[in-house]
Design a protein around this motif. Structure first.
Motif, mmCIF file in Angstrom:
data_model
loop_
_atom_site.group_PDB
_atom_site.id
_atom_site.type_symbol
_atom_site.label_atom_id
_atom_site.label_comp_id
_atom_site.label_asym_id
_atom_site.label_seq_id
_atom_site.Cartn_x
_atom_site.Cartn_y
_atom_site.Cartn_z
ATOM 1 N N SER A 21 4.855 2.623 5.549
ATOM 2 C CA SER A 21 5.866 3.664 5.330
ATOM 3 C C SER A 21 5.646 4.360 3.996
ATOM 4 C CB SER A 21 7.269 3.056 5.369
ATOM 5 O OG SER A 21 7.562 2.540 6.642
ATOM 6 N N ALA A 22 5.147 3.625 3.009
ATOM 7 C CA ALA A 22 4.932 4.180 1.675
ATOM 8 C C ALA A 22 3.713 5.082 1.601
ATOM 9 C CB ALA A 22 4.794 3.055 0.648
ATOM 10 N N GLU A 23 2.868 5.073 2.644
ATOM 11 C CA GLU A 23 1.713 5.971 2.692
ATOM 12 C C GLU A 23 2.022 7.248 3.466
ATOM 13 O OE1 GLU A 23 -2.301 3.450 2.637
ATOM 14 O OE2 GLU A 23 -0.955 2.780 4.241
ATOM 15 N N MET A 24 3.179 7.308 4.073
ATOM 16 C CA MET A 24 3.584 8.492 4.829
ATOM 17 C C MET A 24 4.309 9.484 3.928
ATOM 18 S SD MET A 24 5.041 6.769 8.344
ATOM 19 C CE MET A 24 4.036 5.655 9.320
ATOM 20 N N THR A 25 4.261 10.741 4.309
ATOM 21 C CA THR A 25 5.061 11.738 3.606
ATOM 22 C C THR A 25 6.522 11.515 3.970
ATOM 23 O OG1 THR A 25 5.003 13.386 5.375
ATOM 24 C CG2 THR A 25 3.153 13.379 3.812
ATOM 25 N N LYS B 238 0.857 -1.185 0.000
ATOM 26 C CA LYS B 238 0.000 0.000 0.000
ATOM 27 C C LYS B 238 0.890 1.232 0.000
ATOM 28 C CE LYS B 238 -3.319 0.195 3.024
ATOM 29 N NZ LYS B 238 -3.960 0.148 4.369
ATOM 30 N N GLY B 239 0.514 2.216 -0.823
ATOM 31 C CA GLY B 239 1.236 3.486 -0.825
ATOM 32 C C GLY B 239 2.185 3.638 -1.996
ATOM 33 N N GLU B 240 2.477 4.893 -2.307
ATOM 34 C CA GLU B 240 3.289 5.210 -3.476
ATOM 35 C C GLU B 240 4.618 5.877 -3.130
ATOM 36 O OE1 GLU B 240 2.318 4.204 -6.402
ATOM 37 O OE2 GLU B 240 0.406 3.467 -5.592
ATOM 38 N N HIS B 241 4.830 6.205 -1.851
ATOM 39 C CA HIS B 241 6.067 6.893 -1.473
ATOM 40 C C HIS B 241 7.146 5.887 -1.088
ATOM 41 C CE1 HIS B 241 3.913 10.640 -1.600
ATOM 42 N NE2 HIS B 241 3.050 10.246 -0.674
ATOM 43 N N GLY B 242 8.333 6.409 -0.807
ATOM 44 C CA GLY B 242 9.403 5.580 -0.278
ATOM 45 C C GLY B 242 9.993 4.640 -1.314
ATOM 46 N N PHE B 243 10.613 3.572 -0.822
ATOM 47 C CA PHE B 243 11.300 2.621 -1.683
ATOM 48 C C PHE B 243 11.495 1.328 -0.908
ATOM 49 C CE2 PHE B 243 14.312 5.200 0.622
ATOM 50 C CZ PHE B 243 15.202 4.283 1.149
ATOM 51 N N GLY B 244 12.079 0.337 -1.555
ATOM 52 C CA GLY B 244 12.362 -0.925 -0.878
ATOM 53 C C GLY B 244 11.105 -1.598 -0.353
ATOM 54 N N TYR B 245 11.105 -1.920 0.926
ATOM 55 C CA TYR B 245 9.991 -2.637 1.559
ATOM 56 C C TYR B 245 8.942 -1.702 2.148
ATOM 57 C CZ TYR B 245 13.146 -6.649 1.198
ATOM 58 O OH TYR B 245 13.976 -7.634 0.724
ATOM 59 N N ASP B 246 9.068 -0.409 1.909
ATOM 60 C CA ASP B 246 8.131 0.562 2.483
ATOM 61 C C ASP B 246 6.660 0.225 2.228
ATOM 62 O OD1 ASP B 246 10.128 2.024 3.655
ATOM 63 O OD2 ASP B 246 10.132 3.625 2.162
#
Length: 222
Positions: free
Chosen positions: A191-195, A162-170
């Motif tokens: 982590s990928a949904e957080m700014t 879930k989410g579009e931010h970050g990288f790796g396993y975020d």
């Protein structure tokens, strides 16, 4: 005073500069952060068997080549039910270095039948500082002092990305610490949904570097 960050990723340099400036305060003006990439230095082969060993390996290599103090970090994902794997193999868990989607899809498949209560995990970062012996004029430069600090971001592995931010396993990692907006809404974010700012405030790298900052003051500036 120049302080070399052992990376070829200029984005990581920006992130580390932000963290250190915040923690060093006025002393930050006395340090010029430069990347190993900007100095044309090669990436050493990471032969360590722990995050600490690989961080030290990278920082030592920079110091020996340049005679300048160096900071390096190494990080990865630790999943309890996998016996602390993927660990130092996080970036190449599926067999090809840096294939983020393949890495987390393999991990999800490996723990597919594990109940939520046993999907505990954490990101860990080892941040190393190595300083050279003073007064040297020729490479390879000798090492004078070194230290490693650790930072963890605890959480659990989600069942789907879930989410579009970050990288790796975020996209599959849900941190234990959540931003205020998620807490108020009764939600949990990957982590990928957080700014970027929300993630950096709780990240393993941020925690390790914050512990390293006062040692930079005493080992490099004093």
């Amino acid at each position: 005073m120049k302080l070399v960050v052992a990376t070829h990723n200029e984005g990581k340099l920006v992130e580390i500069r932000r963290i250190l400036v915040e923690d060093l305060g006025a002393d930050a003006d006395r340090i010029e952060l430069v990347s190993a990439g900007s100095l044309g230095l090669p990436d050493p082969v990471e032969t360590g068997v722990s995050f600490e060993q690989n961080a030290l390996l990278k920082a030592r290599d920079v110091v020996r080549r340049t005679g300048l103090p160096a900071v390096a970090d190494d990080s990865g994902l630790i999943v309890d039910v996998l016996g602390a794997a993927p660990g130092i193999l996080s970036a190449r868990w599926a067999g090809r270095h840096g294939d983020d989607v393949a890495n987390y899809e393999l991990l999800l498949a490996q723990i597919e039948d594990i109940p939520d209560r046993n999907r505990n995990a954490r990101f860990r970062c080892a941040a190393a500082l190595v300083v050279p012996e003073p007064g040297q004029t020729e490479a390879p430069y000798e090492l004078h002092n070194e230290t490693v600090q650790l930072g963890d971001m605890k959480g659990m592995i989600n069942r789907a990305p879930k989410g579009e931010h970050g990288f790796g396993y975020d996209p599959i990692f849900v941190p234990e610490e959540q931003p205020a907006r998620a807490v108020e809404a009764g939600e949990t974010l990957t982590s990928a949904e957080m700014t970027p700012d929300e993630k950096n405030a709780i990240s393993h790298r941020s925690k390790a570097l914050k512990r390293l900052a006062p040692l930079i003051r005493t080992m490099v500036l004093d």
